[in-house]
Write a protein that holds these residues in place. Sequence first.
Motif, PDB file in Angstrom:
ATOM      1  N   GLY A 188       0.805  -1.206   0.000  1.00  0.00           N
ATOM      2  CA  GLY A 188       0.000   0.000   0.000  1.00  0.00           C
ATOM      3  C   GLY A 188       0.841   1.260   0.000  1.00  0.00           C
ATOM      4  O   GLY A 188       0.596   2.189  -0.782  1.00  0.00           O
ATOM      5  N   TRP A 189       1.847   1.295   0.869  1.00  0.00           N
ATOM      6  CA  TRP A 189       2.650   2.520   0.937  1.00  0.00           C
ATOM      7  C   TRP A 189       3.479   2.714  -0.328  1.00  0.00           C
ATOM      8  O   TRP A 189       3.687   3.861  -0.762  1.00  0.00           O
ATOM      9  CB  TRP A 189       3.526   2.536   2.190  1.00  0.00           C
ATOM     10  CG  TRP A 189       4.659   1.555   2.232  1.00  0.00           C
ATOM     11  CD1 TRP A 189       4.689   0.352   2.865  1.00  0.00           C
ATOM     12  CD2 TRP A 189       5.956   1.696   1.636  1.00  0.00           C
ATOM     13  NE1 TRP A 189       5.900  -0.277   2.700  1.00  0.00           N
ATOM     14  CE2 TRP A 189       6.704   0.526   1.944  1.00  0.00           C
ATOM     15  CE3 TRP A 189       6.568   2.689   0.867  1.00  0.00           C
ATOM     16  CZ2 TRP A 189       8.011   0.328   1.519  1.00  0.00           C
ATOM     17  CZ3 TRP A 189       7.879   2.494   0.435  1.00  0.00           C
ATOM     18  CH2 TRP A 189       8.584   1.329   0.759  1.00  0.00           C
ATOM     19  N   ALA A 190       3.941   1.629  -0.937  1.00  0.00           N
ATOM     20  CA  ALA A 190       4.743   1.761  -2.159  1.00  0.00           C
ATOM     21  C   ALA A 190       3.901   2.266  -3.323  1.00  0.00           C
ATOM     22  O   ALA A 190       4.342   3.125  -4.103  1.00  0.00           O
ATOM     23  CB  ALA A 190       5.372   0.418  -2.511  1.00  0.00           C
ATOM     24  N   LEU A 191       2.679   1.762  -3.463  1.00  0.00           N
ATOM     25  CA  LEU A 191       1.811   2.249  -4.533  1.00  0.00           C
ATOM     26  C   LEU A 191       1.375   3.691  -4.288  1.00  0.00           C
ATOM     27  O   LEU A 191       1.210   4.466  -5.236  1.00  0.00           O
ATOM     28  CB  LEU A 191       0.601   1.340  -4.687  1.00  0.00           C
ATOM     29  CG  LEU A 191       0.854   0.048  -5.465  1.00  0.00           C
ATOM     30  CD1 LEU A 191      -0.368  -0.857  -5.416  1.00  0.00           C
ATOM     31  CD2 LEU A 191       1.227   0.341  -6.912  1.00  0.00           C
ATOM     32  N   ALA A 192       1.193   4.063  -3.011  1.00  0.00           N
ATOM     33  CA  ALA A 192       0.891   5.461  -2.702  1.00  0.00           C
ATOM     34  C   ALA A 192       2.060   6.360  -3.090  1.00  0.00           C
ATOM     35  O   ALA A 192       1.877   7.451  -3.642  1.00  0.00           O
ATOM     36  CB  ALA A 192       0.560   5.609  -1.217  1.00  0.00           C
TER      37      ALA A 192
END
Length: 298
Positions: A188-192
Amino acid sequence: MTAVPADAIAVDLGGTSVRIARVGVDGHLLGDAVRRAVGRTTTRADVVEIVVDACRELAVPHPDHVAVAIPSFVLDDQTMAECPSIPALTGSDLGGLLSDATGAGRVHIFPDIACAALAEQRLGTGVGSSRFVCVALGTGANAGAVVNGMPVATAFGCLGDAGHVLVDPDGPACPCGGRGCLESITSGWALARDGAALGLATAAEVTRAAQAGDVRATRLLTRAGVMLGRACATWSAMIWPDTIAVAGGLSGAGELLLAPARAEMHRVGAPYIVDGIRLMTATLGDEATLVGAGLLTT
């Protein structure tokens, strides 16, 4: 397995809330769970008090058996490893604290990924699977395995920190200190992080944009899926699963994520292993961790 006492309790200690439920003789949950908020300022005493109060509310003030799913790892001395979501629990003997406070005969602490994997294998996508892997892709990334009905524990109560397997040696840095691991690209944080350049602030926004036909957002999910496929090929060489289920928020991307993952898994994986793998979406959702803790009371 021996029958579980009727007064067993399952606890899902998450990063923002804790859920506690009664468990029946077959390991299944009985009735609704008690839910309480927790967070970075929650103390050890707070956690113990929440569980004790919930046991009273559930009419099981002195359970025989308590199984707790934690957002961390269990060290060899049965203390908790680093717990960023509830820092006060780092280094704690949570099992001992709960045993003293509740009078429970047995208190076991399990990493949440091990609980989720067991639930999916017994009651979800992995029903009938003898060698099963569950990949949790939420804010971060991790994976658990169940072989012949029991969770695999290679390190600290589970499959270790499996979300940090290397998938791209030239990839981005990860907060874990490594580079190019699965979590640094497929989480999630990487795609954000990657979606910010497109004006997309979260992984959910990236997914919605891709589902609406946005080519650039689709490319991000394709890249994330390719890296997932490489991780699946790596885990498979060690576990030989017949089924891999993808859980967590990113699983909502469906085939936008899974199709490139399958293609890459077959491109780079050993055919005699990966040709027999089903790569699918998990089915139990947010209930998996609590359900798995219940099953682990058996």
